[in-house]
Enzyme design. Structure first.
Site, PDB file in Angstrom:
ATOM      1  N   ASP A 197       0.874  -1.178   0.000  1.00 51.46           N
ATOM      2  CA  ASP A 197       0.000   0.000   0.000  1.00 51.46           C
ATOM      3  C   ASP A 197       0.905   1.219   0.000  1.00 51.46           C
ATOM      4  O   ASP A 197       1.718   1.392   0.919  1.00 51.46           O
ATOM      5  CB  ASP A 197      -0.889   0.025   1.250  1.00 51.46           C
ATOM      6  CG  ASP A 197      -2.002  -1.007   1.162  1.00 51.46           C
ATOM      7  OD1 ASP A 197      -2.267  -1.481   0.045  1.00 51.46           O
ATOM      8  OD2 ASP A 197      -2.587  -1.344   2.200  1.00 51.46           O
TER       9      ASP A 197
ATOM     10  N   ASP B  86     -14.318  -5.387  -3.040  1.00 51.46           N
ATOM     11  CA  ASP B  86     -14.288  -5.270  -1.579  1.00 51.46           C
ATOM     12  C   ASP B  86     -15.673  -5.641  -1.072  1.00 51.46           C
ATOM     13  O   ASP B  86     -16.644  -4.926  -1.338  1.00 51.46           O
ATOM     14  CB  ASP B  86     -13.944  -3.839  -1.150  1.00 51.46           C
ATOM     15  CG  ASP B  86     -12.513  -3.462  -1.529  1.00 51.46           C
ATOM     16  OD1 ASP B  86     -11.702  -4.388  -1.750  1.00 51.46           O
ATOM     17  OD2 ASP B  86     -12.205  -2.263  -1.606  1.00 51.46           O
TER      18      ASP B  86
END
Length: 252
Positions: A11, A130
């Site tokens: 990330d 997600d």
């Protein structure tokens, strides 16, 4: 049978890895290129780079980082985060990405996935899903980093994205993410029962058995993890040996 893949995930915010990384021999733990190089050396099958920078200014940093990464990493590189239009994909592929991950933009404009797949080929289009559990065997799609509910059923959405030309689905359980309690196996299994394209399990890895379960019980073609590798809890060779010992086909 195709070998299963282990994919470490970085990330990155404004050119820095944000989920801390504790490789002792990396002086600047924040440089994603250093981290990616290390995973490349360890034998990662692929590397995923999620740009969580929202600003336009940050995008230029991202393209530069992808260029640097592509020069020093020789496994497929997937880049995602903030991909909203065909031009974004073109720039990332030109910078050296092998695949581009589309998340929220797919929800707002499913035809974008179709257009991207037709233009660049399904093999380089990953749709990130997600999902949050809402009941027995039901999950809902969330956007904006898992903050906004959409009312879209995750299983139906997976089928639609496969039909629209996604080459692969990156499935993250919002419930499992960060818990270290393992992937949402039921979610993976239900999606894999419905689609024939490869799936990547994401969210919740706390140990190597969780990775094995994602493949053996969830039916995933690849397993993605971050902190288990970043914090030096396990190396990629350890993970590969562990999975191979359970009869899973791996590139050792």
């Amino acid at each position: 049978m195709l070998a299963k893949r282990i994919i470490p995930c970085l990330d990155v915010d404004n050119g820095r890895v944000v989920k801390g990384v504790q490789f002792l021999d990396i002086r600047d733990a924040g440089d994603p290129v250093e981290v990616a190089r290390r995973y490349n050396e360890q034998g990662a099958d692929e590397i995923t780079f999620l740009d969580i920078t929202a600003t336009h200014h940050g995008r230029d940093t991202t393209y530069r980082t992808v260029e640097r990464m592509a020069e020093s990493v020789f496994v497929p590189l997937t880049v995602g985060g903030g991909v909203r239009k065909v031009e974004d994909i073109r720039l990332l592929l030109n910078a050296g990405a092998d695949k581009v991950s589309i998340n929220s933009a797919a929800v707002f404009n499913p035809e974008f996935v179709q257009e991207a797949s037709q233009r660049f080929g399904a093999q380089c289009i990953v749709v990130a899903i997600d999902a949050k559990k809402t009941g027995d065997n039901t999950w809902e799609i969330f956007t904006h980093g898992g903050r906004k509910p959409t009312g879209i059923d995750a299983l139906e959405w997976s089928v639609k994205m496969a039909e629209y030309g996604a080459g692969e689905l990156l499935v993250t359980s919002m419930d499992a993410d960060g818990t270290k309690a393992g992937y949402d196996i039921a979610l993976m299994r239900e999606i894999n029962n419905r689609v024939s394209i490869p799936t990547i399990a994401s969210g919740g890895v706390g140990n190597l058995q969780h990775m094995a379960d994602g493949i053996l019980k969830g039916g995933a073609d690849a397993v993605l993890a971050a902190s288990i590798f970043h914090f030096g809890q396990h190396t990629i060779p350890e993970a590969k040996q562990f999975l191979a010992a359970q009869g899973i086909e791996m590139r050792l």
